[in-house]
Design an enzyme around this catalytic site. Structure first.
Site, short mmCIF file in Angstrom:
data_model
loop_
_atom_site.label_atom_id
_atom_site.label_comp_id
_atom_site.label_asym_id
_atom_site.label_seq_id
_atom_site.Cartn_x
_atom_site.Cartn_y
_atom_site.Cartn_z
N ASP A 14 -3.26 4.57 4.63
CA ASP A 14 -2.36 4.16 3.55
C ASP A 14 -3.09 3.58 2.34
OD1 ASP A 14 -3.20 1.77 4.61
OD2 ASP A 14 -1.24 1.11 5.32
N ASP A 15 -4.41 3.68 2.33
CA ASP A 15 -5.19 3.27 1.16
C ASP A 15 -5.91 4.46 0.53
OD1 ASP A 15 -6.94 3.57 3.30
OD2 ASP A 15 -8.40 2.20 2.44
N ASP B 102 -10.46 7.88 15.46
CA ASP B 102 -11.24 8.90 14.76
C ASP B 102 -12.48 9.31 15.56
OD1 ASP B 102 -12.42 6.44 14.42
OD2 ASP B 102 -12.57 6.55 12.24
N HIS C 287 -12.95 3.16 1.66
CA HIS C 287 -13.23 1.89 0.99
C HIS C 287 -14.58 1.32 1.39
CE1 HIS C 287 -11.57 0.67 4.90
NE2 HIS C 287 -12.26 -0.44 4.76
N ARG D 52 0.82 -1.22 0.00
CA ARG D 52 0.00 0.00 0.00
C ARG D 52 0.85 1.27 0.00
NH1 ARG D 52 -4.58 -1.15 4.64
NH2 ARG D 52 -5.30 -3.19 3.90
#
Length: 396
Positions: A218-219, A307, A331, A145
């Site tokens: 990292d995506d 978060d 995603h 990634r």
């Protein structure tokens, strides 16, 4: 003569003693009695009778608490292919997010939105050097990634991007240098490990003295032009919390009030999987609950992931409302529904997991899906056609 002088001295002495005694008795009655001052203190984080995981069924949170495989070369996610959301459900400026609209709202002023702030008269003269982009990753994904990000958008923002990982990697250190920050946090994908990394991200941003803190995973592909354009609509000295929720309603939790009852507290949070941004002015106000390890303490008290804890501090404690924006993508969404003509205008993009590899943005014409399964390379070449590994444009 001597006798009279001695008598006069005694009389003067007695008069002075009487006068001093009078002053000592009278002055305290004329002064306002001293009272200790009470200074405003930071509100301590209350305990929640709730979590972001099971009780509120956040998409992906239960999955996030699971341990990831220790060895993998797959660049994609481990996710439930059915756990996606419709990006069109997020409409700017609506008060009740349960009401899904297909067009503009009747009353866009009731809820803070990017649309309302885009006409802010106090805009920043924003430069790329003002950005602090934190990429959260783990050593296991350095060569998959993260390597993809280094080839694409990070290559255009080397001085603005800081990579927060959990293990030393000499190859990565040679490529990114001091921009790599080893948090020494656990590599497990647990609430504690995630909050540990977020705590380091926050402290490093405060040290940097930059204007904007943006967190991505990292995506995520970050469109730097769209990001700067969005942030320039706000002032970094004001209270700005930009992001996209993963739920269509705020979290509602029970806040304990001493021992005589309880009260309900509601707050939105921007999902870290899509990325979010915080102004420096707001970040400084978060300091009592976020700096020098306090973020981990706050997260443990309320038992929320990283978060969610950010949203709790900003909305639940500071009372600052989040600016909802549909320009950030994770995603968990159905990315194929993102209109082709708007893909290059988004701030962040993402891609689906191994069981849902077709959940990618619908762009083509440069690389095949086999050679570019995430579509990040295609997006990058559309934004930066001068990249050395991008195929030359065909001339008609």
């Amino acid at each position: 003569m001597n006798f009279s002088c001695l008598g006069l001295s005694k009389i003067c002495f007695l008069v002075s003693v009487i006068f001093c005694t009078f002053l000592l008795l009278f002055i305290p009655k004329t002064k306002t009695p001293w009272r200790p001052r009470t200074y405003p203190q930071p509100r301590p984080p209350p305990l929640f009778n709730a979590t972001c995981g099971k009780q509120f069924a956040l998409p992906g949170i239960e999955h996030a608490q699971q341990k990831l495989p220790t060895h993998t070369t797959d660049i994609t996610h481990f996710e439930d292919p059915g756990n996606v959301e419709d990006w069109r459900a997020y409409i700017l400026g609506r008060e009740n997010p349960d009401e899904k609209h297909e067009g503009p709202t009747d009353n866009p002023g009731e809820h803070k939105s990017v649309l309302a702030s885009s006409i802010n008269s106090s805009k920043d003269a924003l430069e790329f050097e003002d950005l602090f982009i934190a990429v959260k990753t783990t050593r296991k994904y350095h060569k998959t990634r993260l390597d993809l990000l280094l080839q694409t958008w990070i290559s255009r923002a080397k001085q603005q991007t800081f990579i927060f990982t959990d293990g030393e990697d000499q190859d990565l250190r040679q490529r990114a240098g001091i921009q790599v920050i080893n948090t020494n946090c656990s590599a497990m994908h647990t609430r504690q490990a995630l909050c540990c990394k977020m705590a380091v991200e926050y402290d490093k941003f405060i040290e940097s003295e930059r204007k904007w803190f943006c967190h991505v995973d990292d995506d995520n592909y970050v469109n730097l032009f769209s990001l700067r354009h969005l942030l320039a609509s706000f002032s970094h000295s004001q209270d700005v919390y930009l992001g996209r929720p993963s739920l269509d309603h705020p979290i509602e939790a029970i806040e304990r009030v001493k021992s005589d009852g309880s009260a309900s507290v509601r707050f939105w949070f921007a999902t870290g999987g899509a990325g979010f941004c915080i102004s420096r002015g707001l970040a400084l106000k978060m300091s009592p609950w976020a700096s020098m390890g306090n973020f981990i303490t706050t997260a443990e008290l309320v038992r929320l992931p990283d978060d969610c804890t950010i949203g709790y501090i900003i909305e639940g404690l500071l009372g600052v409302k989040m600016h909802h924006t549909p320009l950030f993508h994770s995603h968990l969404e159905n990315l194929q529904r993102l209109p082709l003509q708007s893909v290059l205008k988004q701030v962040t993009l993402s891609y689906g997991g191994p069981d849902n590899k077709r959940n990618v943005v619908s762009v083509g014409g440069i690389f095949s899906l086999e050679n570019d399964p995430t579509r990040f390379r295609t997006v990058h070449c559309l934004l930066y056609p001068d990249t050395h590994w991008c195929p030359p444009r065909k001339t008609r």
